[in-house]
Enzyme design. Structure first.
Site, PDB file in Angstrom:
ATOM      1  N   CYS A 191     -39.708   8.722  17.733  1.00 34.70           N
ATOM      2  CA  CYS A 191     -38.629   9.258  18.562  1.00 34.70           C
ATOM      3  C   CYS A 191     -38.419   8.469  19.846  1.00 34.70           C
ATOM      4  CB  CYS A 191     -38.900  10.726  18.885  1.00 34.70           C
ATOM      5  SG  CYS A 191     -40.576  11.073  19.450  1.00 34.70           S
ATOM      6  N   HIS A 233     -36.933  13.510  25.578  1.00 41.14           N
ATOM      7  CA  HIS A 233     -37.817  12.469  26.086  1.00 41.14           C
ATOM      8  C   HIS A 233     -37.061  11.628  27.118  1.00 41.14           C
ATOM      9  CE1 HIS A 233     -40.659  13.629  23.184  1.00 41.14           C
ATOM     10  NE2 HIS A 233     -40.645  12.603  22.367  1.00 41.14           N
TER      11      HIS A 233
END
Length: 348
Positions: free
Chosen positions: A131, A244
């Protein structure tokens, strides 16, 4: 492949990413004739939402892929290692979200905005990158094309959802415990995550880096297709549920001003530029949660080197960092007529 007959399986359908995959297939109106939900024996019989109704979860077995054209896997590395070859042998194309196949030379590692051309040489198993790598390369690729990046220094600030549902629950529990004057008991992480920052994601390796950090190094080079590209990373877990964030410093071969970089990124697929410091406009995890785009801001010159830029990159790790990227790979396979397995014995 006839879209009227296309059968798609989601492996790990009861997990956070598996559910997001189903949601993404529905939202993007993926043209599947049938969608099958697969998971472990203990999850068989559960119901998962899809297209206003529910799918009954079936037990994942070696024979689950007969008649299935495409499988999106998000059930962990050991499950992928065991079952993805069976899927490929059955003629089913696998898009795998685990780390099991990412660095395998037989498998393309793909972010469609960056290296969709690599799908042409797949042979049944396609790897979905980490990711934190996905969102970074979406922003790096257009800059690399414009000025050729020589070196990348990245520090990540990663949400607990990257670890899974138990980590989300642990953060929720610890926040409640602290507000009730109770001492939190870490279970998922080695230390308390609430109101803390842990400079460790995954296990430490012999070189002092964590496995997560080295994933970013190796995956970025493979996706960008430039062995000379130098990457170093520090990965940190923070008490955020979704999204994130990354502080990224790049050194380029050609001079690229912040203004030029903004223009390049504004025109790049999958990127949204939020960069007006005077008005306090910059990407945040709250902006990214539930969104498809990779957000970039704080674009500024690195005044310590001749050709350097700093930027701040944020994306939803469950969405673009996992489910969306996998579905985009599936969409590209369809668009380019690349479904099908040429050699069903390659992974045996």
């Amino acid at each position: 492949m006839s879209k009227e007959k296309l059968v798609v399986a989601v492996v790990g359908a009861t997990g956070a990413v598996g559910r997001e995959m189903l949601k993404t297939l529905e939202q993007r109106d993926f043209p599947a004739h049938e969608v099958i939900a697969l998971a472990s024996a203990r999850s068989a019989g559960m119901k998962v939402p899809y297209r206003g109704g529910e799918l009954t979860v079936r037990e994942l077995t070696e024979d689950s892929f007969a008649g299935v054209d495409l499988a999106l896997f998000s059930a962990g590395g050991s499950t992928s290692e065991k079952y993805a070859p069976h899927a490929a042998k059955a003629g089913c194309v696998v898009v795998d979200n685990s780390s099991a196949w990412r660095m395998d030379k037989r498998c393309p590692l793909v972010v469609p905005e960056v290296n969709a051309h690599d799908l042409a040489w797949h042979n049944g198993i396609i790897a979905n990158p980490n990711c934190s790598t996905i969102q970074m390369v979406v922003a790096l690729k257009p800059l690399h094309d414009a000025a050729r990046i020589k070196r990348v220094v990245v520090s990540t600030y990663q949400a607990v959802s990257g670890t899974g549902q138990k980590a989300i629950e642990e953060l929720e529990t610890q926040v409640r415990q602290l507000f009730n004057m109770q001492q939190p008991e870490p279970k998922v992480y080695p230390y308390q995550i609430a109101f803390n920052a842990l400079p460790q994601i995954d296990v430490f390796m012999d070189n002092g880096y964590t496995k997560e950090e080295m994933k970013m190094v190796h995956e970025t080079v493979k996706i960008m297709g430039d062995p000379s590209l130098k990457v170093t990373a520090t990965a940190v877990r923070i008490p955020v549920f979704y999204g994130h964030s990354e502080s990224v410093n790049i050194e380029t071969e050609k001079k690229l001003t912040p203004a030029e970089a903004r223009v390049v990124l504004t025109q790049a697929p999958g990127v949204t530029v939020l960069d007006n410091p005077g008005e306090k406009i910059y990407p945040m995890a709250l902006d990214a949660a539930g969104e498809d785009a990779t957000f970039v801001g704080r674009i500024r010159e690195d005044e310590t080197i001749e050709n350097g830029l700093n930027m701040w990159i944020v994306a939803d790790n469950i969405r673009k960092g996992a489910a969306l990227n996998a579905v985009q790979i599936a969409e590209t396979l369809l668009e380019r007529d690349l479904l099908g397995v040429k050699d069903t014995t390659l992974f045996q």
